[in-house]
Design an enzyme around this catalytic site. Structure first.
Site, PDB file in Angstrom:
ATOM      1  N   CYS A  96       0.849  -1.199   0.000  1.00  0.00           N
ATOM      2  CA  CYS A  96       0.000   0.000   0.000  1.00  0.00           C
ATOM      3  C   CYS A  96       0.886   1.251   0.000  1.00  0.00           C
ATOM      4  O   CYS A  96       1.517   1.539  -1.002  1.00  0.00           O
ATOM      5  CB  CYS A  96      -0.999  -0.035   1.151  1.00  0.00           C
ATOM      6  N   HIS A 186      -3.712  -4.761   0.517  1.00  0.00           N
ATOM      7  CA  HIS A 186      -3.154  -5.150   1.817  1.00  0.00           C
ATOM      8  C   HIS A 186      -3.171  -6.669   1.967  1.00  0.00           C
ATOM      9  O   HIS A 186      -4.092  -7.228   2.572  1.00  0.00           O
ATOM     10  CB  HIS A 186      -3.953  -4.506   2.952  1.00  0.00           C
ATOM     11  N   GLU A 188      -1.508  -8.344   3.920  1.00  0.00           N
ATOM     12  CA  GLU A 188      -1.266  -8.671   5.337  1.00  0.00           C
ATOM     13  C   GLU A 188      -2.500  -8.547   6.208  1.00  0.00           C
ATOM     14  O   GLU A 188      -2.491  -8.965   7.376  1.00  0.00           O
ATOM     15  CB  GLU A 188      -0.147  -7.767   5.886  1.00  0.00           C
TER      16      GLU A 188
END
Length: 249
Positions: A96, A186, A188
């Site tokens: 990001c 994202h 994660e």
């Protein structure tokens, strides 16, 4: 790098603010046998002078813009780290904001989204170069990705390779050189983290025409797929990091 005998290879992780840790990606890298050296410059942690001595570099997300030195006075050092990692062929993953910093550092451009933030679970499409890419090559067509961003990369650096795209944000993943990957989404993040962001930034998102509650619901519904797809992406990037340490030794 010169590995220390018996020590797990180390990945330097730059976290820009609270609540934006390495999450699922970090879990998978640790499971692969990598040590995460997470630095928190907003808390006063000093960034290393260079990425030398680390097997990989991850630059995480955050709310500031990629040129906002007032909010992130350590940003010039991050750019230096990215250039040094590229020169030393140390694998990089920019997530990001981290992907935006990567693109900007090497000559790309980042701008606010005029249509407002892209948040929630967004379906991505593969581009031709993804087929041969060692990190994103296994991402299926139409994979969902968690999104939460107000800015986006609008021009890639010279020579960068686009890998994934989306209907509302054309540049979703790209490679710079042979060892650096940037993603706008994202990988994660799972639903609980997105819910925390919705609490913190929900009013701003609603004022821009987005629906943070619906975004959280969509990510929660997609969570099994997110774990599978982006966990595998993290595994692939981690494998490159480990391969580099074996070559160096």
């Amino acid at each position: 790098m010169t590995p220390i005998p018996g020590a797990a290879p180390s990945v330097l992780v730059i976290q820009h603010e609270d609540g934006t840790g390495p999450g699922l990606v970090g879990d998978r890298l640790r499971r692969a046998g990598l040590h995460l050296d997470v630095v928190h410059p907003w808390l006063g942690d000093r960034l290393p002078d260079s990425p030398h001595g680390h097997a990989g570099l991850v630059v995480l997300g955050g709310a500031a813009g990629c040129e906002d030195v007032a909010a992130m006075p350590w940003l010039p050092r991050v750019r230096e780290m990215l250039r040094a990692a590229s020169a030393e062929e140390i694998p990089v993953l920019g997530i990001c904001l981290g992907g935006q910093i990567l693109a900007h550092t090497f000559g790309g451009a980042v701008a606010p989204r005029p249509q407002g933030p892209e948040i929630g679970a967004v379906l991505l499409r593969r581009l031709p170069a993804a087929d041969a890419d060692p990190v994103l090559g296994a991402v299926p067509e139409g994979a969902a990705a968690a999104q939460w961003h107000w800015d986006e990369v609008v021009r890639l650096p010279p020579g960068a390779v686009p890998l994934l795209t989306g209907d509302d944000c054309p540049i979703q993943a790209f490679r710079v050189g042979s060892v650096a990957w940037g993603v706008q989404f994202h990988p994660e993040v799972l639903a609980d983290s997105l819910a925390e962001w919705a609490l913190a930034e929900g009013a701003e998102a609603r004022s821009a025409g987005a629906d943070p509650e619906a975004a959280v619901t969509a990510v929660r519904a997609a969570e099994p797929e997110l774990r599978t797809v982006w966990g595998a992406m993290a595994d692939a990037w981690g494998a490159l990091v480990l391969a580099g340490t074996r070559t160096a030794s």
